[in-house]
Write an enzyme that holds these catalytic residues in place. Sequence first.
Site: not given
Length: 102
Positions: A31, A34
């Site tokens: 991600c 993230c």
Amino acid sequence: MSVVNLTMENFQREVLNSDKPVLVDFWASWCGPCRMVSPLVDQIATENEDVKVAKVDIDAQPELANAFRVMSIPTLMVFKEGKVAKTAVGARPKAAILAMLD
């Protein structure tokens, strides 16, 4: 304080039974947002002794992600006295993450 990696086995002890507020970062290695938030979460962990900071790798711990209905990542949750006090979905600047802890 260092970041705690959460699992089904230690979640109760580290989060629900914590005497401090706990910032939990639900994330995954693939991600992009993230990866932007992760260093900020790490900084908060080292700079704030009055808060516990923890991370859940949703690929390794899908049961925890399901238990808290995490649909998008990154999802940040603040737990106080064993309950979810605040939730934010998506990348946030450090100031916004810190504001969740107030």
